[in-house]
Scaffold this motif. Sequence first.
Motif, PDB file in Angstrom:
ATOM      1  N   VAL A 211     -29.499  78.444  24.847  1.00 56.04           N
ATOM      2  CA  VAL A 211     -28.442  79.453  24.973  1.00 56.04           C
ATOM      3  C   VAL A 211     -28.850  80.505  26.005  1.00 56.04           C
ATOM      4  O   VAL A 211     -29.985  80.985  26.014  1.00 56.04           O
ATOM      5  CB  VAL A 211     -28.194  80.129  23.612  1.00 56.04           C
ATOM      6  N   PHE A 212     -27.914  80.864  26.880  1.00 51.80           N
ATOM      7  CA  PHE A 212     -28.151  81.912  27.874  1.00 51.80           C
ATOM      8  C   PHE A 212     -27.841  83.278  27.261  1.00 51.80           C
ATOM      9  O   PHE A 212     -26.971  83.398  26.386  1.00 51.80           O
ATOM     10  CB  PHE A 212     -27.258  81.699  29.107  1.00 51.80           C
ATOM     11  N   ASP A 213     -28.531  84.298  27.741  1.00 51.54           N
ATOM     12  CA  ASP A 213     -28.151  85.661  27.370  1.00 51.54           C
ATOM     13  C   ASP A 213     -26.861  86.038  28.088  1.00 51.54           C
ATOM     14  O   ASP A 213     -25.937  86.586  27.488  1.00 51.54           O
ATOM     15  CB  ASP A 213     -29.259  86.643  27.743  1.00 51.54           C
ATOM     16  N   THR A 214     -26.815  85.730  29.396  1.00 51.34           N
ATOM     17  CA  THR A 214     -25.600  85.955  30.192  1.00 51.34           C
ATOM     18  C   THR A 214     -25.366  84.755  31.093  1.00 51.34           C
ATOM     19  O   THR A 214     -26.279  84.337  31.814  1.00 51.34           O
ATOM     20  CB  THR A 214     -25.709  87.226  31.055  1.00 51.34           C
ATOM     21  N   LEU A 215     -24.168  84.230  31.065  1.00 47.07           N
ATOM     22  CA  LEU A 215     -23.806  83.071  31.882  1.00 47.07           C
ATOM     23  C   LEU A 215     -22.615  83.436  32.754  1.00 47.07           C
ATOM     24  O   LEU A 215     -21.589  83.903  32.254  1.00 47.07           O
ATOM     25  CB  LEU A 215     -23.449  81.884  30.986  1.00 47.07           C
ATOM     26  N   MET A 216     -22.772  83.258  34.068  1.00 50.62           N
ATOM     27  CA  MET A 216     -21.679  83.505  35.001  1.00 50.62           C
ATOM     28  C   MET A 216     -20.906  82.216  35.218  1.00 50.62           C
ATOM     29  O   MET A 216     -21.506  81.185  35.508  1.00 50.62           O
ATOM     30  CB  MET A 216     -22.203  84.008  36.349  1.00 50.62           C
ATOM     31  N   ILE A 217     -19.601  82.287  35.126  1.00 49.29           N
ATOM     32  CA  ILE A 217     -18.757  81.127  35.416  1.00 49.29           C
ATOM     33  C   ILE A 217     -18.105  81.391  36.766  1.00 49.29           C
ATOM     34  O   ILE A 217     -17.156  82.156  36.888  1.00 49.29           O
ATOM     35  CB  ILE A 217     -17.686  80.911  34.323  1.00 49.29           C
ATOM     36  N   GLY A 218     -18.663  80.787  37.806  1.00 48.27           N
ATOM     37  CA  GLY A 218     -18.208  81.037  39.166  1.00 48.27           C
ATOM     38  C   GLY A 218     -19.351  81.569  40.009  1.00 48.27           C
ATOM     39  O   GLY A 218     -20.129  82.419  39.541  1.00 48.27           O
ATOM     40  N   GLY A 219     -19.455  81.074  41.252  1.00 48.31           N
ATOM     41  CA  GLY A 219     -20.573  81.444  42.105  1.00 48.31           C
ATOM     42  C   GLY A 219     -20.168  82.112  43.399  1.00 48.31           C
ATOM     43  O   GLY A 219     -20.885  82.005  44.401  1.00 48.31           O
ATOM     44  N   GLY A 220     -19.030  82.799  43.403  1.00 48.09           N
ATOM     45  CA  GLY A 220     -18.633  83.561  44.581  1.00 48.09           C
ATOM     46  C   GLY A 220     -19.362  84.896  44.612  1.00 48.09           C
ATOM     47  O   GLY A 220     -20.349  85.099  43.891  1.00 48.09           O
ATOM     48  N   PRO A 221     -18.899  85.835  45.441  1.00 55.32           N
ATOM     49  CA  PRO A 221     -19.563  87.140  45.517  1.00 55.32           C
ATOM     50  C   PRO A 221     -19.691  87.839  44.165  1.00 55.32           C
ATOM     51  O   PRO A 221     -20.737  88.420  43.867  1.00 55.32           O
ATOM     52  CB  PRO A 221     -18.660  87.932  46.469  1.00 55.32           C
ATOM     53  N   ALA A 222     -18.652  87.784  43.337  1.00 57.89           N
ATOM     54  CA  ALA A 222     -18.714  88.442  42.030  1.00 57.89           C
ATOM     55  C   ALA A 222     -19.741  87.773  41.132  1.00 57.89           C
ATOM     56  O   ALA A 222     -20.560  88.441  40.485  1.00 57.89           O
ATOM     57  CB  ALA A 222     -17.333  88.436  41.374  1.00 57.89           C
ATOM     58  N   GLY A 223     -19.721  86.451  41.067  1.00 59.40           N
ATOM     59  CA  GLY A 223     -20.671  85.727  40.227  1.00 59.40           C
ATOM     60  C   GLY A 223     -22.104  85.898  40.701  1.00 59.40           C
ATOM     61  O   GLY A 223     -23.029  86.052  39.888  1.00 59.40           O
ATOM     62  N   ALA A 224     -22.309  85.892  42.027  1.00 62.97           N
ATOM     63  CA  ALA A 224     -23.655  86.050  42.581  1.00 62.97           C
ATOM     64  C   ALA A 224     -24.198  87.446  42.283  1.00 62.97           C
ATOM     65  O   ALA A 224     -25.361  87.602  41.869  1.00 62.97           O
ATOM     66  CB  ALA A 224     -23.633  85.796  44.088  1.00 62.97           C
ATOM     67  N   ALA A 225     -23.374  88.463  42.509  1.00 59.92           N
ATOM     68  CA  ALA A 225     -23.813  89.836  42.238  1.00 59.92           C
ATOM     69  C   ALA A 225     -24.129  90.023  40.758  1.00 59.92           C
ATOM     70  O   ALA A 225     -25.125  90.654  40.393  1.00 59.92           O
ATOM     71  CB  ALA A 225     -22.735  90.819  42.686  1.00 59.92           C
ATOM     72  N   ALA A 226     -23.287  89.462  39.895  1.00 56.00           N
ATOM     73  CA  ALA A 226     -23.518  89.571  38.456  1.00 56.00           C
ATOM     74  C   ALA A 226     -24.831  88.893  38.073  1.00 56.00           C
ATOM     75  O   ALA A 226     -25.586  89.415  37.246  1.00 56.00           O
ATOM     76  CB  ALA A 226     -22.354  88.944  37.690  1.00 56.00           C
ATOM     77  N   ALA A 227     -25.117  87.750  38.670  1.00 58.62           N
ATOM     78  CA  ALA A 227     -26.347  87.019  38.351  1.00 58.62           C
ATOM     79  C   ALA A 227     -27.582  87.833  38.731  1.00 58.62           C
ATOM     80  O   ALA A 227     -28.569  87.893  37.974  1.00 58.62           O
ATOM     81  CB  ALA A 227     -26.352  85.672  39.069  1.00 58.62           C
ATOM     82  N   ILE A 228     -27.543  88.462  39.900  1.00 63.14           N
ATOM     83  CA  ILE A 228     -28.686  89.260  40.351  1.00 63.14           C
ATOM     84  C   ILE A 228     -28.906  90.453  39.432  1.00 63.14           C
ATOM     85  O   ILE A 228     -30.029  90.734  38.998  1.00 63.14           O
ATOM     86  CB  ILE A 228     -28.466  89.726  41.806  1.00 63.14           C
ATOM     87  N   TYR A 229     -27.832  91.160  39.107  1.00 67.10           N
ATOM     88  CA  TYR A 229     -27.969  92.337  38.242  1.00 67.10           C
ATOM     89  C   TYR A 229     -28.439  91.949  36.845  1.00 67.10           C
ATOM     90  O   TYR A 229     -29.241  92.656  36.228  1.00 67.10           O
ATOM     91  CB  TYR A 229     -26.650  93.106  38.179  1.00 67.10           C
ATOM     92  N   ALA A 230     -27.972  90.812  36.347  1.00 65.69           N
ATOM     93  CA  ALA A 230     -28.392  90.381  35.010  1.00 65.69           C
ATOM     94  C   ALA A 230     -29.861  89.948  35.020  1.00 65.69           C
ATOM     95  O   ALA A 230     -30.646  90.328  34.142  1.00 65.69           O
ATOM     96  CB  ALA A 230     -27.505  89.233  34.542  1.00 65.69           C
ATOM     97  N   ALA A 231     -30.238  89.158  36.031  1.00 62.32           N
ATOM     98  CA  ALA A 231     -31.611  88.648  36.099  1.00 62.32           C
ATOM     99  C   ALA A 231     -32.619  89.786  36.237  1.00 62.32           C
ATOM    100  O   ALA A 231     -33.734  89.711  35.708  1.00 62.32           O
ATOM    101  CB  ALA A 231     -31.748  87.672  37.259  1.00 62.32           C
ATOM    102  N   ARG A 232     -32.229  90.825  36.942  1.00 65.61           N
ATOM    103  CA  ARG A 232     -33.130  91.971  37.123  1.00 65.61           C
ATOM    104  C   ARG A 232     -33.385  92.710  35.803  1.00 65.61           C
ATOM    105  O   ARG A 232     -34.323  93.489  35.706  1.00 65.61           O
ATOM    106  CB  ARG A 232     -32.552  92.925  38.160  1.00 65.61           C
TER     107      ARG A 232
END
Length: 518
Positions: A211-232
């Motif tokens: 199970v992921f803590d946070t999972l982004m559905i979509g890899g455009g600018p919004a999904g990429a930015a969300a992934a970076i902020y979450a991973a940090r």
Amino acid sequence: MLDDTLKSQLNAYLQKVTHPFEIVASLDDDDKSQELHRLLTDIVGLTDKISLTTDGNDARRPSFTLKRSGQETGIVFAGIPMGHEFTSLVLALLQVGGHPPKASVDVIEQIKSLEGELYFETYYSLSCQNCPDVVQALNLMAILNPGVHHVAIDGALFKDEVEQRQVMSVPSIYLNGEPFDQGRMSLEQILAKVDTGTAECEAAKLSEKPVFDTLMIGGGPAGAAAAIYAARKGIRTGVAAERFGGQVLDTMAIENLISVPHTEGPKLAAALEEHVKEYEVDIMNLQRAVALVPAAEAGGEHEVQFASGASLKARTLVLATGARWREIGVPGEAEYRNKGVAYCPHCDGPLFKGKRVAVIGGGNSGVEAAIDLAGLVAEVTLIEFMDELRADAVLQKKLASLPNVEIIKGARTTEVNGDGKRVNGLTYEERASGEIRKVALEGVFVQIGLVPNTEWLKDSPIELSPHGEIITNERGMTSVPGIFAAGDVTTVPYKQIVIALGEGSRAALGAFDHLIRS
């Protein structure tokens, strides 16, 4: 052929060639053959690892193939690969010359294990930003597997073939003489289509992920930015995307991303992916979401199901599935898609050189498309539903100055006409008078905005606007606790890359705040 600056840059790249190989050209006496010969002569003049012969016997001329140790590599360029395809040429030279590809070990092994003879042909245009991905992917497959062959064909130079096969959209891919696919495709997408067994195994592996803590559905600018902020934040983060980069991949020129005066969509998408990969983010491509199963209770796990058969679970979600080009929705549009109906003027415009086309839409996208096409085609008819164009004044002024452009306002497109094989006209209604008129033409470019990718949410409790956009609050949360959304798929006004980046960051921060408080 190559200027001094380009020669200097190419010379630096060619220093990476470690294995000698030969370029075998098939030429005639025409200007294009001579142009190709000058290009190849410039290339071999930069390194002693590459030699050139002109005794090729390929029926397509001008063309050339690459041979290593006297053996065919399976790569043929039919035409002069400049423009966007110059990068494809450079990569082919490096990879044939022994420079290792950037593909993962698993992907390389998958290519090598493909069985049978696969003969690919790709029709491209030099102005198409989507074509290099396909050309480079198939070239790599040909280098790694002796059973794979690839011919990259400049549609503008081989017009008879284009007419015979009725190619009206690029890239157009053929496999063993039959249509394979059209449009941008990644290496992974091509492999998934020719190697379905592996795709099924991959889906099963995804379903087994923790199970992921946070999972982004979509890899455009919004999904990429969300992934970076979450991973940090140090939480378990994943991105599941149909194609990383999203609609940015289809964008030609980007000149309003603050601090970046100019870039192109594919370059920005690659930069976003590289940035995400600097963190511990699990990127899962080729995953199109088809269903959402929200957590049964507060603090539970949300499940997303995908078309591949995979399913993933997460404590919080960020939905960033973006938007796609809106269709006119009239008779003939679907029937003649890629047979005269197109959505990318940069990609497909060169295929309509000297012909008559229409552009549907009078906003910035439509007017920009008409301006671009006017330099290629014989006539452009721009059709706008409203009584006035909506584009910026500077664009309207430029459009009005072009002698081969006709502007029709207050018109409702009612049908795309064709002869069963290709487009031959368009029908519209004058809204003021109700009079029906027809325009004879060979192409229709649709530029009427975006529609959110939310069909998969219609049976979920996620609240949508009348336009199908996801409604969010000030923290980016949807109507379901723990599920957030960002970017063009939401009700946020002004669908811009820079706004999507900010919205994705906000949604990730909102998701993290939700996790620590619940």
